[in-house]
Design an enzyme around this catalytic site. Structure first.
Site, short mmCIF file in Angstrom:
data_model
loop_
_atom_site.label_atom_id
_atom_site.label_comp_id
_atom_site.label_asym_id
_atom_site.label_seq_id
_atom_site.Cartn_x
_atom_site.Cartn_y
_atom_site.Cartn_z
N HIS A 1 67.23 33.41 -49.65
CA HIS A 1 66.91 33.19 -48.24
C HIS A 1 66.87 31.68 -47.97
O HIS A 1 65.85 31.02 -48.18
CB HIS A 1 65.55 33.83 -47.90
CG HIS A 1 65.27 33.91 -46.43
ND1 HIS A 1 64.99 35.11 -45.79
CD2 HIS A 1 65.21 32.98 -45.47
CE1 HIS A 1 64.77 34.89 -44.51
NE2 HIS A 1 64.90 33.59 -44.29
N HIS B 1 68.63 28.90 -45.00
CA HIS B 1 69.43 28.74 -43.78
C HIS B 1 70.27 27.47 -43.84
O HIS B 1 69.74 26.38 -44.09
CB HIS B 1 68.53 28.69 -42.54
CG HIS B 1 67.89 30.00 -42.21
ND1 HIS B 1 68.45 30.89 -41.30
CD2 HIS B 1 66.76 30.58 -42.68
CE1 HIS B 1 67.66 31.96 -41.21
NE2 HIS B 1 66.62 31.80 -42.03
N ASP C 1 71.67 25.73 -41.49
CA ASP C 1 71.29 24.74 -40.49
C ASP C 1 69.85 24.28 -40.66
O ASP C 1 69.37 23.46 -39.87
CB ASP C 1 71.52 25.28 -39.06
CG ASP C 1 70.97 26.67 -38.85
OD1 ASP C 1 70.73 27.39 -39.85
OD2 ASP C 1 70.77 27.07 -37.69
N GLY D 1 65.94 34.78 -35.68
CA GLY D 1 65.42 34.40 -34.38
C GLY D 1 64.03 34.96 -34.15
O GLY D 1 63.41 35.53 -35.05
N HIS E 1 65.27 39.91 -40.99
CA HIS E 1 64.03 39.15 -40.84
C HIS E 1 62.97 40.10 -40.26
O HIS E 1 63.13 40.62 -39.15
CB HIS E 1 64.23 37.99 -39.86
CG HIS E 1 64.78 36.74 -40.46
ND1 HIS E 1 66.09 36.62 -40.85
CD2 HIS E 1 64.18 35.55 -40.75
CE1 HIS E 1 66.28 35.40 -41.33
NE2 HIS E 1 65.14 34.72 -41.29
N GLU F 1 57.31 38.54 -40.59
CA GLU F 1 56.96 37.12 -40.67
C GLU F 1 56.01 36.81 -39.52
O GLU F 1 54.80 36.73 -39.71
CB GLU F 1 58.22 36.25 -40.58
CG GLU F 1 57.92 34.75 -40.64
CD GLU F 1 59.15 33.89 -40.35
OE1 GLU F 1 59.08 32.69 -40.63
OE2 GLU F 1 60.16 34.42 -39.84
#
Length: 363
Positions: free
Chosen positions: A21, A23, A25, A183, A210, A213
């Site tokens: 996991h 990202h 960006d 998102g 996701h 969280e």
């Protein structure tokens, strides 16, 4: 867990590790952000000094809110709108992970976030894949072996999940190993994208979601039971279904027991979870209990720029906090490899010929 000697950060760096996991960006080098802003004409950065910029990203992400945390990505995405920028960022990502001892990494990104200057979704994917190929080559020249796979993300608040799922299937023989939705969780349940998950299942494609969280058990239940998620991105709120009595007795609720019994992997990102408010501190992070109860916990970075972390530093922090030894680090690492979206033979090769031989003399 193990009571053996706690490894240091320096000792952990060369250890072969697995990352599920991360990202794209969220992992840029601060200097690269500054340089790309200059070359692409992006004018939104708070500062162009790499040291100050790195500090700004960390401080801005320390908000205690997932929504505020996500706002920092406006700047990284802002400088990643050309093919050249995407190739560079992906190549540096592979190099940085390999230098940190990562031997297999799944790096995720949302193609739809990089089309503001006219790139097609296909062009975005092909540029990222070219970058990873180049980064793997450069790492190999330095003696670091890394295999990267990409996950294509759809954004929860948009309505393009099926389109992105189709791209994940189309490019699965070109380095894309799976699909994800990312998102804001609150108000955007995964069930909004059931058509995408049905498409992926009928095409025998892998996907993670996701969940658990910023939002609680409901998002985990929906991700698993309605959408069929193979893994949970974060998933730490499953601890809300675990009761610990005053005498230390533990009782798992139905959902927690299901997740543990089915060995559904949790892509836990400790530092990021503290930043977004999913955990009050590392010491109070649910990972301590979840690992002790032998959920299939994996350790991850989430966003290395925003959390100012590496996979080695995450392990070092956990080892210092919970007293984890080499046996525990190996356990987390094998958990991750068992849960990876590459084929069985590749996973077995890495476990038997890379992971276990390295850790064996240290156990």
């Amino acid at each position: 867990m193990s009571t053996r000697t706690v490894p240091t950060l320096a000792e952990l760096r060369p250890a072969p590790k697995v990352l599920l996991h991360d990202h794209l960006d969220g992992g840029l080098r601060p200097a690269t952000v500054a340089e790309l802003a200059e070359t692409t004409g992006y004018q939104g950065l708070p500062t162009s000094d790499p040291v100050e910029l790195g500090r700004w990203f960390r401080d801005a992400a320390d908000s205690g809110s997932l929504e505020s945390y996500l706002e920092t990505f406006a700047h990284t995405c802002g400088v990643m709108q050309t093919e050249e920028a995407l190739v560079r960022v992906a190549a540096e990502c592979a190099e940085d992970l390999a230098a940190d001892g990562v031997v297999y990494a799944e790096v995720r990104y949302a193609p739809e976030l990089f089309v503001e200057r006219g790139l097609s979704l296909d062009a975005v994917i092909e540029a990222v894949q070219a970058g990873f190929t180049e980064g793997e080559r450069r790492a190999a020249e330095r003696g670091h072996r890394i295999r990267t796979g990409t996950l294509l993300c759809a954004m929860r608040q948009h309505a393009r999940a099926l389109q992105i799922a189709e791209l994940a299937v189309r490019y699965r023989d070109a380095g894309v190993v799976g699909f994800d939705i990312a998102g804001p969780e609150a108000g955007f349940p995964p069930t909004r994208n059931l058509d995408a998950f049905e498409y992926l299942r009928t095409n025998n494609a892998h996907f993670t979601i996701h969940a658990g969280e910023a939002f609680g058990l409901a998002s985990i239940w929906e991700a698993i039971q309605h959408c069929g998620a193979e893994r949970l991105g974060h998933g730490v709120r499953i601890v809300d279904d675990v009761k610990v009595a005053a005498d230390g007795q533990v009782q798992l609720g139905r959902l927690a027991a299901y997740v543990r019994d089915r060995r559904i992997p949790l892509e836990v990102c400790p530092s990021s979870n503290v930043q977004t408010g999913a955990a009050p501190s590392i010491a109070e992070h649910p990972i301590g209990l979840l690992a002790r109860l032998r959920f299939r916990v994996t350790i991850n970075t989430d966003n290395r720029l925003m959390s100012d972390c590496t996979l080695s530093s995450e392990f070092a922090t956990l080892a210092e906090t919970f007293g984890y030894g080499w046996a525990d680090v190996q356990w987390f690492t094998i958990n991750a490899l068992k849960s990876a979206f590459i084929d069985f033979d590749e996973r077995l090769d890495l476990i038997n010929n890379v992971i276990k031989p390295w850790y064996a003399p240290r156990l």
